[in-house]
Motif scaffolding. Structure first.
Motif, PDB file in Angstrom:
ATOM      1  N   LEU A  55       0.435  -3.491   9.109  1.00  0.00           N
ATOM      2  CA  LEU A  55       1.253  -2.299   8.860  1.00  0.00           C
ATOM      3  C   LEU A  55       2.336  -2.661   7.853  1.00  0.00           C
ATOM      4  O   LEU A  55       2.704  -3.826   7.734  1.00  0.00           O
TER       5      LEU A  55
ATOM      6  N   PRO B 134     -14.302  10.758   7.074  1.00  0.00           N
ATOM      7  CA  PRO B 134     -13.229  10.868   8.064  1.00  0.00           C
ATOM      8  C   PRO B 134     -13.300  12.173   8.851  1.00  0.00           C
ATOM      9  O   PRO B 134     -13.622  13.236   8.302  1.00  0.00           O
TER      10      PRO B 134
ATOM     11  N   GLN C  22      -9.140   6.408  -0.037  1.00  0.00           N
ATOM     12  CA  GLN C  22      -8.796   6.165   1.373  1.00  0.00           C
ATOM     13  C   GLN C  22      -7.941   4.919   1.565  1.00  0.00           C
ATOM     14  O   GLN C  22      -7.117   4.847   2.463  1.00  0.00           O
ATOM     15  N   GLU C  23      -8.160   3.909   0.730  1.00  0.00           N
ATOM     16  CA  GLU C  23      -7.388   2.668   0.890  1.00  0.00           C
ATOM     17  C   GLU C  23      -7.111   2.082  -0.483  1.00  0.00           C
ATOM     18  O   GLU C  23      -8.000   1.975  -1.319  1.00  0.00           O
TER      19      GLU C  23
ATOM     20  N   HIS D 146      -6.469  12.722   5.543  1.00  0.00           N
ATOM     21  CA  HIS D 146      -5.452  11.728   5.201  1.00  0.00           C
ATOM     22  C   HIS D 146      -4.065  12.300   5.538  1.00  0.00           C
ATOM     23  O   HIS D 146      -3.750  13.424   5.155  1.00  0.00           O
ATOM     24  N   PRO D 147      -3.216  11.541   6.228  1.00  0.00           N
ATOM     25  CA  PRO D 147      -1.947  12.113   6.698  1.00  0.00           C
ATOM     26  C   PRO D 147      -0.996  12.523   5.583  1.00  0.00           C
ATOM     27  O   PRO D 147      -0.225  13.475   5.738  1.00  0.00           O
ATOM     28  N   TYR D 148      -1.034  11.838   4.463  1.00  0.00           N
ATOM     29  CA  TYR D 148      -0.105  12.182   3.387  1.00  0.00           C
ATOM     30  C   TYR D 148      -0.558  13.451   2.678  1.00  0.00           C
ATOM     31  O   TYR D 148       0.236  14.353   2.414  1.00  0.00           O
TER      32      TYR D 148
ATOM     33  N   ARG E   1      -1.383  13.827  16.001  1.00  0.00           N
ATOM     34  CA  ARG E   1      -2.326  14.444  15.067  1.00  0.00           C
ATOM     35  C   ARG E   1      -3.746  13.950  15.349  1.00  0.00           C
ATOM     36  O   ARG E   1      -4.716  14.735  15.372  1.00  0.00           O
TER      37      ARG E   1
ATOM     38  N   ILE F 216      -4.961  -1.245  -1.995  1.00  0.00           N
ATOM     39  CA  ILE F 216      -4.113  -2.412  -1.734  1.00  0.00           C
ATOM     40  C   ILE F 216      -3.787  -3.067  -3.074  1.00  0.00           C
ATOM     41  O   ILE F 216      -4.690  -3.415  -3.840  1.00  0.00           O
TER      42      ILE F 216
ATOM     43  N   GLU G  99      -9.696   6.179  12.789  1.00  0.00           N
ATOM     44  CA  GLU G  99     -11.045   6.611  12.389  1.00  0.00           C
ATOM     45  C   GLU G  99     -12.062   5.512  12.665  1.00  0.00           C
ATOM     46  O   GLU G  99     -13.130   5.752  13.205  1.00  0.00           O
TER      47      GLU G  99
ATOM     48  N   ARG H 214      -0.254   7.784  -4.468  1.00  0.00           N
ATOM     49  CA  ARG H 214       0.159   9.062  -3.873  1.00  0.00           C
ATOM     50  C   ARG H 214      -0.402  10.227  -4.688  1.00  0.00           C
ATOM     51  O   ARG H 214      -0.309  11.385  -4.278  1.00  0.00           O
TER      52      ARG H 214
ATOM     53  N   GLU I 292       0.850  -1.178   0.000  1.00  0.00           N
ATOM     54  CA  GLU I 292       0.000   0.000   0.000  1.00  0.00           C
ATOM     55  C   GLU I 292       0.890   1.233   0.000  1.00  0.00           C
ATOM     56  O   GLU I 292       1.861   1.316   0.766  1.00  0.00           O
ATOM     57  N   PHE I 293       0.578   2.145  -0.844  1.00  0.00           N
ATOM     58  CA  PHE I 293       1.268   3.437  -0.876  1.00  0.00           C
ATOM     59  C   PHE I 293       2.782   3.277  -1.036  1.00  0.00           C
ATOM     60  O   PHE I 293       3.576   4.023  -0.446  1.00  0.00           O
TER      61      PHE I 293
ATOM     62  N   LYS J  34       3.310  -4.739   2.753  1.00  0.00           N
ATOM     63  CA  LYS J  34       2.659  -5.071   4.025  1.00  0.00           C
ATOM     64  C   LYS J  34       2.684  -6.569   4.300  1.00  0.00           C
ATOM     65  O   LYS J  34       2.601  -6.985   5.445  1.00  0.00           O
TER      66      LYS J  34
ATOM     67  N   TRP K 295      -4.066   6.155  10.594  1.00  0.00           N
ATOM     68  CA  TRP K 295      -5.166   7.128  10.430  1.00  0.00           C
ATOM     69  C   TRP K 295      -6.486   6.414  10.189  1.00  0.00           C
ATOM     70  O   TRP K 295      -7.498   6.671  10.844  1.00  0.00           O
ATOM     71  N   ARG K 296      -6.450   5.462   9.218  1.00  0.00           N
ATOM     72  CA  ARG K 296      -7.682   4.766   8.842  1.00  0.00           C
ATOM     73  C   ARG K 296      -8.215   3.952  10.026  1.00  0.00           C
ATOM     74  O   ARG K 296      -9.418   3.935  10.301  1.00  0.00           O
TER      75      ARG K 296
ATOM     76  N   ALA L 299       4.639   0.719  -0.062  1.00  0.00           N
ATOM     77  CA  ALA L 299       5.315  -0.034   0.996  1.00  0.00           C
ATOM     78  C   ALA L 299       4.697  -1.423   1.120  1.00  0.00           C
ATOM     79  O   ALA L 299       3.477  -1.575   1.089  1.00  0.00           O
TER      80      ALA L 299
END
Lengths: 578, 602
Positions: free
Chosen positions: B152, A565, A210-211, A569-571, B74, A213, B170, A204, A76-77, A81, B166-167, A79
């Protein structure tokens, strides 16, 4: 045809040309043949000697050995998992006591699915023999118990004269070897991981997702089956599936999702990265278009399923319901957790010779080729089925009339022989008929995308002014209802507007009669099987063009959507600051 | 919903296994204590070694740790604007590297390595007194069977880690908010519970950063060892099937809370598990299971493993010849490891703090604080700091619990009088602080659990004298024998009030000890059963021969490693029942390797 115990030797002589081996010392057998020799020797001993006092001896044994290698990566993103590799070797045994007209097969017992047991990975003759010996003994004793239960049930049901219920049909002894070098070759796991991670990184660019995969799964499977009536199958095949799953919420909070799959034989066959990226971005763009789309309104509609959605839909409407294997006999009285009698039989099994679809509908299954004419890889292809019976092309529906069913060696009154479609592990004591590569075609006119839209609009007009036309591009058929994920409203002027939140409630096998037109270009829908036990399904393919159905009932989702939410989103919050 | 807790040998390939390692302590003369009768002497404490690393050590925070720290800040800030808002958020991650090997009858079945990293997010709405985790009467206690973890990234990509956090925050916030509203309504409708303890204890933040565990395993070497061990078991003609497994797990846990706790802990556990079976003449399949635990692979000597395999064969052969035993009541000796499981099940689980406030629980000991619950010569404590018993490493060791509270030695029973319970951060009985026993498996909520349970007698007997006492007790009851429980596979107990407050201990090696001096006779097909209060009052004497049971215990908060240490115990009366198990005739054909002429057995 003699299926009695003494018939074992006869059948092996018949097949000796295909399964003979050197009468050399065990230690001199090449590694690759060691498994075969261990299977043969233990089977030979069991057929000759395995017998308990006053009890029936086995009249048929089939050993299935499955070697598998599996590589799984999830990212994901950008990286990773999950990154797992595994390999194993499983043994399945089908052992029949009684006789072909009444044996322990096709009877529901507490075991349900046949339980595969692990075998040593190494080709060590004595170790393999030991496991085969122990497991055969267990299965034999269980078979005697099941046969006794079955007799008792037949008596209770006053079905002692079930002469028409043959349990194991004869099949011509055959040797099927389709070995390749894949199993011991490089699975290219690192290359797959690189692609998965890189593809997951493109998200990105999408603040509204939101998700996301991305999952890569590569498998290599070698299946060896030896039966006591002379069948030998040794077949290898590899599968690679790259899937992208995307989740987010519509503006009112309703969850929305979509996916894209890429199916090939080996990692090196995957499209170049730029093509994967384009296809993924295209899928995401379509999904995001539905984010702000209005909710669908209820009512009957004409629905055009584009080829990917149509192939998935036909898997649900057709391939899951074409098994001709009779439902297992259930013990009396019914016990808790036991399925209803008759369950397990396909919807179409009692409709041979009847009109089940429009006259232009032509459906057949042909597992013998690995590629479509359009050069798409077929997960469902094989040379011999899971009873080692050679694969056959089966004409299922011609001119809309049901002509045949998927048959394993457990016959039904109307079809007495296997047609090479026994798939998966035994369920309730019998391997069941199932799909390989299902082709859905039209014997009459086929239409381009533009023509299909026109046909759909014309049909709506015929039905009356309020009938709407929808286009379904992506559909989820795993739920109780058929749920379109990407759906557009086709306006009379040809414009397409995204809509969302629909259930297609009345799409069931009977709905085939509402099929009114078919497209030109087929899509191949592949499904990965469950390599460990087949309990999760078999590898199969559906090749199908776009389809137009009339009288499809549209109902909007009723669930209250979750909140959006509470914080960003943190990014993307970071990117915005930058 | 019944709650049954079990302890057994850890599992590989669905094979339950047990662990035992014995050590005897040296008798010590007594000089000042009045002994209760013939044969007693003042007992020495068990030879236990505690960890000396209680202080804070420091390693640098990794990029992933820092990312989660930022994301927690945050989340805390953003959600503080909501109504209701969280008063506590915790991120608990568990990174595991697992090496596993399974061999059967001399052949390799499986060998591999995997890595996982999971995140559990705990969001609490309300306040320490009443929050969204407050028990609801309709709650189903399915902690052992549900998992709320999310994966993760394996590599510490800060952005990707933040997105998952974050997800999940929530999601957990939404769940907690919904539950809190229902709880508030319930509060208005339902009668208040008898125990009005708060829902979450206030604890000072803990800062602790241990170095991560990173040990390379020579897989080829271990494949050969495991393969050879399974072959060693299988070569005996009486052994039908034999499996040996190796599992080495290295775990690095992080805990970050809005209270300021920042913890990185590391631990590792190796398990080599054995299983062999045979079939008795009457058709019963007989098993011997055993496991050897250590914190690192190099800590396990080949000689020990080979001896274990050889001993299992001898015991299995003896079991095959042993007679099946009928139900029995009478006196018995539970040798150290058997007694350790006995105490874990019947006392330890019932002293877990949360069971004292849950009205669905049997609450056997809730109102017995300050009362005698054991004979006065016995004391019991639980000490997570203990790392070894003699040369045996203890499974239940930790320095900080899974809620970030420093471990504590808790004296539970002193001279037979109940003094305390085990607590995590769920208060009960007016006790407002944790004593460092909040434990959980990844994906579960923490509850009070045992760590290293130690049973210490103030007076003990030489094992020979204990044995004589057993015979005397049997004679008193007009019996020709008493029983001696040597090896135990595991056990389980029910603490829920919806079912009988009972336990079952599953022995593997049980002997008749005859009054007339005949040699002991091995028996089979028995389980030790009983009810807690009665069983504890039946303890008559203790030996000075401690035994340790290392195992894995399952309850609401999942499966966790535990240890229990006890001397041998003499019980005036125990009850055994016949063990369940289908009986099958032995295999029709002989082993292929022996069947050179394809002969069928008569």
């Amino acid at each position: 045809m003699n299926f009695q115990r003494c018939g074992w030797a006869y059948w092996f002589i018949l097949a000796s040309s295909s399964i003979a081996w050197a009468e050399s010392k065990v230690t001199s057998v090449p590694g690759d043949e060691m498994v075969h020799k261990a299977l043969y020797d233990e089977m030979d001993r069991s057929m000759k000697k395995l017998s308990m006092e006053n009890e029936a001896a086995p009249y048929y044994i089939a050993y299935t050995v499955i070697d598998f290698k599996q590589s799984l990566i999830e990212a994901e993103f950008g990286a990773s998992k999950t990154q797992n590799e595994s390999k194993g070797r499983n043994l399945g045994i089908d052992l029949r006591v009684g006789n072909p007209n009444r044996d322990n097969g096709n009877f529901w017992n507490s075991m349900g699915h046949a339980r595969p047991s692990p075998l040593p990975l190494e080709d060590d003759y004595q170790m393999l023999r030991r496991k085969l010996w122990l497991r055969t003994d267990e299965v034999y004793k269980a078979a005697l118990e099941v046969l006794a239960q079955k007799y008792m049930t037949e008596k209770h049901l006053n079905k002692s004269g079930m002469e028409d219920q043959v349990n194991l049909a004869p099949a011509k002894a055959a040797k099927t070897v389709n070995a390749s070098k894949l199993l011991n070759g490089d699975m290219e796991s690192e290359r797959l991981a690189q692609i998965v991670i890189q593809l997951s990184g493109i998200f990105r660019d999408y603040p509204d997702i939101q998700e996301s995969i991305v999952r890569g799964r590569a498998e290599s499977v070698r299946t060896r089956i030896l039966t006591s009536d002379g069948h030998w199958r040794d077949e290898q095949k590899s599968y690679v599936q790259l899937s992208v799953n995307v989740n987010t919420q519509a503006n009112d909070g309703t969850p929305i999702r979509s996916w894209a799959n890429f199916n090939v034989a080996e990692v090196r066959d995957l499209p170049e990265f730029s093509k994967l990226e384009i296809a993924t971005r295209s899928m995401v763009t379509e999904l995001l278009a539905t984010q702000k789309a209005p909710k669908v309104e209820s009512g009957n509609a004409v629905v055009l399923f584009e080829a990917p959605a149509a192939a998935r839909l036909m898997r649900r409407l057709l391939s899951d319901h074409l098994s001709g294997t009779p439902a297992p006999l259930f013990p009396q009285p019914q016990s808790m957790g036991q399925p209803e009698p008759g369950s397990g039989e396909g919807y179409f099994s009692g409709k041979l010779g009847q009109q089940v679809g429009p006259t232009f509908l032509h459906v057949f299954d042909d597992p013998r080729s690995d590629m479509t004419q359009g050069n798409h890889y077929l997960f469902g292809s094989y040379r011999a089925d899971d009873e080692a019976v050679p694969a056959e092309k089966v004409e299922l529906i011609q001119n809309g009339i049901l002509k045949n069913l998927y048959m394993s060696r457990t016959p039904r009154k109307e079809i007495s022989l296997s047609n090479g479609h026994g798939r998966g592990a035994a369920i309730a004591g019998a391997i069941r008929g199932g799909p390989g590569v299902l082709f859905i075609q039209s014997t009459k006119a086929t239409y381009s995308d533009k023509e299909l839209r026109a046909q759909a609009l014309q049909e709506a007009k015929t039905q009356g002014g309020k009938t709407k036309v929808y286009i379904v591009k992506q559909v989820d058929t795993r739920q109780r209802n058929t749920v379109p994920l990407i759906m557009f409203h086709l306006l009379p002027d040809g414009k397409e507007e995204p809509v969302r939140g629909a259930n297609l409630g009345n799409l069931i096998p009977r709905s085939l009669k509402n099929l009114i037109a078919m497209g030109k270009t087929p899509f191949t829908n592949n499904v990965m099987g469950d390599v460990y036990s087949y309990a999760g399904g078999v590898y199969s393919s559906v090749v199908c063009p776009a389809l137009v159905f009339k009288d499809v009932e549209i109902t909007p989702h009723q669930r209250v959507p979750p909140r959006l939410p509470n914080y960003p989103h943190p990014y993307f919050v970071k990117t915005a600051k930058n | 919903m019944y709650k049954v807790f079990s302890i057994n040998l850890a599992v590989l390939a669905s094979v339950g296994i047990l662990i035992l390692c014995g050590c005897a302590s040296t008798p010590n003369p007594s000089d000042t204590v009045t002994l209760p009768g013939k044969g007693f002497h003042l007992a020495l404490p068990p030879n236990l070694i505690a960890s000396t690393t209680v202080g804070t050590s420091e390693v640098a925070k990794s990029p992933g740790f820092v990312a989660l720290e930022e994301e927690l800040g945050r989340a805390s800030q953003a959600l503080s604007k909501e109504n209701p808002k969280p008063y506590f958020i915790a991120y608990h991650t568990s990174q595991k590297a697992n090496d596993f090997i399974l061999a059967s009858n001399g052949g390799l079945i499986q060998s591999g390595r995997n890595r996982t990293r999971f995140l559990d997010v705990d969001v609490r709405i309300g306040d320490y007194a009443f929050d969204s985790t407050h028990p609801m009467s309709r709650d189903m206690h399915l902690g052992m069977f549900t998992n709320t973890s999310v994966a993760l990234p394996l590599d510490e990509d800060p952005t990707a880690m933040k997105i998952v956090a974050w997800r999940e925050t929530e999601r957990q916030f939404r769940n907690a908010t919904g539950r809190f509203f229902v709880l508030k309504t319930n509060q208005k409708v339902d009668m208040p519970s008898e125990d009005r303890s708060h829902d979450f204890s206030r604890e000072p933040p803990t800062i602790r950063m241990e170095a991560a565990s990173s040990i390379n395993v020579d897989r080829t070497e271990w494949e050969n060892r495991v393969r050879a061990l399974s072959g060693r078991l299988a070569k005996d003609e009486d052994v039908l099937d034999a499996n040996v497994s190796f599992h080495f797990g290295q775990t690095t846990d992080w805990l970050l809370t809005t209270e300021g706790t920042r913890i990185q802990t590391a631990h590792s556990l190796v398990q080599v598990a054995f299983m062999a079976n045979t079939r008795a003449e009457d058709g019963q399949t007989l098993y011997r299971r055993e496991a050897v635990f250590a914190t690192a692979p190099h800590g396990i000597e080949s000689r020990l493993l080979e001896q274990t395999a050889d001993r299992l064969i001898v015991e299995l052969k003896a079991l095959k010849q042993a007679k099946s035993m009928e139900p029995f009541t009478g006196p018995a000796i539970l040798e150290g490891r058997a007694a350790a499981v006995f105490f874990h099940e019947i006392l330890g689980h019932r002293l877990e703090g949360h069971r004292q406030r849950n009205e669905q629980e049997g609450q056997t000991f809730t109102k017995k604080l300050g009362s005698h619950v054991l004979p006065s010569f016995l004391s019991v404590y639980d000490d997570p700091f203990l790392v070894r018993f003699g040369s045996v490493e203890l499974n239940g060791h930790y320095s900080v619990d899974d809620e970030g509270v420093l471990a504590q030695r808790v004296s539970l029973v002193e001279n037979g009088v109940l003094k305390n319970f085990l607590y995590g951060r769920m208060p009960a009985q007016g006790v407002m602080r944790s004593n460092g026993h909040g434990r959980k498996q990844t994906g579960r909520r923490a509850y009070a659990r045992q760590a290293n349970l130690v049973i210490v007698p103030s007076m003990a007997m030489d094992p020979g004298i204990l044995r004589d006492r057993l015979k005397e007790e049997a004679q008193k009851r007009g019996l020709t024998f008493g029983l001696r429980f040597s090896e135990i596979e595991g056990g389980f107990t029910n603490t829920h009030m919806g079912a009988v407050q009972a336990f079952r201990v599953i022995p593997q090696m049980v002997y008749k000890v005859f009054v007339d001096g005949r040699p002991d006779e091995l028996v089979r097909n028995v389980n030790l059963v009983g009810t807690p209060l009665l069983s504890l009052t039946n303890i008559l004497a203790a030996g000075d021969d401690y035994g340790v049971f290392n195992g894995v215990c399952g309850a609401e908060s999942g499966f966790i490693p535990v240890s229990s240490i006890s001397p041998s115990l003499l019980l005036g009366e125990i009850e055994i029942e016949r063990a369940m198990g289908a009986k099958r005739k032995k295999p029709v054909l002989t082993q292929p390797a022996q069947d050179v002429h394809h002969e069928v057995q008569p």
